[in-house]
Design a protein around this motif. Structure first.
Motif, mmCIF file in Angstrom:
data_model
loop_
_atom_site.group_PDB
_atom_site.id
_atom_site.type_symbol
_atom_site.label_atom_id
_atom_site.label_comp_id
_atom_site.label_asym_id
_atom_site.label_seq_id
_atom_site.Cartn_x
_atom_site.Cartn_y
_atom_site.Cartn_z
ATOM 1 N N GLY A 160 0.809 -1.210 0.000
ATOM 2 C CA GLY A 160 0.000 0.000 0.000
ATOM 3 C C GLY A 160 0.849 1.270 0.000
ATOM 4 N N SER A 161 0.443 2.252 0.795
ATOM 5 C CA SER A 161 1.134 3.544 0.791
ATOM 6 C C SER A 161 2.421 3.520 1.622
ATOM 7 C CB SER A 161 0.204 4.648 1.284
ATOM 8 O OG SER A 161 -0.097 4.488 2.659
ATOM 9 N N PHE A 162 2.790 2.343 2.132
ATOM 10 C CA PHE A 162 4.059 2.209 2.847
ATOM 11 C C PHE A 162 5.158 1.717 1.891
ATOM 12 C CE2 PHE A 162 1.053 2.583 6.177
ATOM 13 C CZ PHE A 162 1.722 3.055 7.292
ATOM 14 N N GLY A 163 5.047 0.495 1.407
ATOM 15 C CA GLY A 163 6.139 -0.069 0.603
ATOM 16 C C GLY A 163 6.291 0.544 -0.777
ATOM 17 N N HIS A 164 5.173 0.745 -1.475
ATOM 18 C CA HIS A 164 5.271 1.116 -2.896
ATOM 19 C C HIS A 164 5.908 2.481 -3.150
ATOM 20 C CE1 HIS A 164 3.412 -2.426 -4.630
ATOM 21 N NE2 HIS A 164 2.615 -2.432 -3.570
ATOM 22 N N PRO A 165 5.510 3.547 -2.440
ATOM 23 C CA PRO A 165 6.165 4.836 -2.724
ATOM 24 C C PRO A 165 7.661 4.814 -2.429
ATOM 25 C CG PRO A 165 4.144 5.168 -1.453
ATOM 26 C CD PRO A 165 4.412 3.700 -1.469
ATOM 27 N N ARG A 221 7.915 -2.710 7.917
ATOM 28 C CA ARG A 221 7.866 -3.121 9.341
ATOM 29 C C ARG A 221 6.886 -2.246 10.118
ATOM 30 N NH1 ARG A 221 12.941 -6.164 11.086
ATOM 31 N NH2 ARG A 221 12.112 -5.978 13.179
ATOM 32 N N THR A 222 6.853 -0.957 9.790
ATOM 33 C CA THR A 222 5.934 -0.050 10.480
ATOM 34 C C THR A 222 4.490 -0.473 10.217
ATOM 35 O OG1 THR A 222 7.515 1.761 10.268
ATOM 36 C CG2 THR A 222 5.221 2.370 10.689
ATOM 37 N N LEU A 223 4.187 -0.790 8.952
ATOM 38 C CA LEU A 223 2.831 -1.247 8.624
ATOM 39 C C LEU A 223 2.543 -2.588 9.296
ATOM 40 C CD1 LEU A 223 0.161 -1.076 7.122
ATOM 41 C CD2 LEU A 223 1.318 -1.930 5.070
#
Ligand code: IP8
Length: 244
Positions: free
Chosen positions: A48-53, A80-82
């Motif tokens: 989602g908006s964590f890994g992809h950007p 890891r944060t997600l």
């Protein structure tokens, strides 16, 4: 009976706002998982908006690698944060969710084939935990490190753990045809290729087309369904599209 369930990154994050969890959507999914009482559950979530950007910012995808440790740590750190947020939501509801980070458990061969060690996942499952894996960056022989998608992990886990049921929760209620209707079953990629465009957002791993191709490679049938159907799937129903 092992069940592998993937929560899409677009489901549990606000996909247009970097590094942001979709709190209500994650809460709904966690409620459904906690209410199901399913034993032997293995969870995977996407980027989602964590890994992809972060992956896109460093030019890293499944095909394009990086040798920059800072880039690898940034992408992995975001995931890891997600993962912490997903595990927290589940633990808050009494589900014994524990992290399992593919960065330390997987490697790609020079030809791109993913090897994921599943023994530690199976041990966690057998001890009554719910292992929670996620799309990540993994070492890629000859290329540094590349992205591994949650869908690839689902395939490796389903076959490696001999899962009987596989579920993929997406933002849409199944694989859709060109009129927006859910395709009930897919047995052959060529039959549906014309309906499967790319993802609209920053998705470095290929969107629905890559998902369907990966799931067609499974021994177990896989269901693709929307967020409202997580509970139905865990109750044994086959909502959305069945891919076999
Ligand atoms: O959202 C991608 O996982 P996916 C993970 O399942 C990263 O494709 C790090 C971009």
């Amino acid at each position: 009976m092992t069940v592998v369930l993937k929560l899409g990154g677009s489901v549990v994050t606000e996909k247009d706002t970097p590094d942001t969890v979709d709190g209500p959507a994650l809460a709904d999914a966690a409620d459904a998982i906690a209410a199901s009482g399913v034993d032997d559950l293995v969870l995977v979530h996407g980027g989602g908006s964590f890994g992809h950007p972060h992956a896109a910012a460093h030019g890293v995808s499944r095909a394009d690698g990086t040798r920059e440790a800072t880039a690898i740590r940034e992408i992995h750190g975001a995931m890891r944060t997600l993962n912490d947020a997903v595990c927290d939501a589940l633990c808050d509801r009494g589900v014994s969710a524990v992290p399992h980070h593919p960065h330390s458990a997987g490697v790609r061969d020079a030809d791109g084939t993913l090897s994921l060690s599943v023994d530690a996942v199976a041990a966690k499952r057998d001890e009554g935990f719910v292992p929670v894996l996620h799309g990540d960056v993994v070492t890629h022989v000859g290329a540094g490190a590349t992205v591994v998608s949650g869908d690839e992990l689902v395939v490796a886990l389903a076959d490696g753990l001999d899962a009987e049921r596989v579920g993929v929760c997406s933002t849409v209620s199944g694989v859709l045809d060109d009129e927006g209707a859910v395709i009930p079953a897919i047995e052959n990629y060529a039959d549906v290729e014309r309906y499967l465009g790319g993802s609209d957002d920053t998705d470095v791993t290929g969107g629905m087309a890559a998902k369907v191709r990966a799931l067609l490679g499974l021994r177990a049938p896989a269901s693709v369904f929307g967020p409202d159907a997580v509970g139905d799937f865990l109750d044994g129903e086959t909502p959305g599209t069945v891919i076999r």
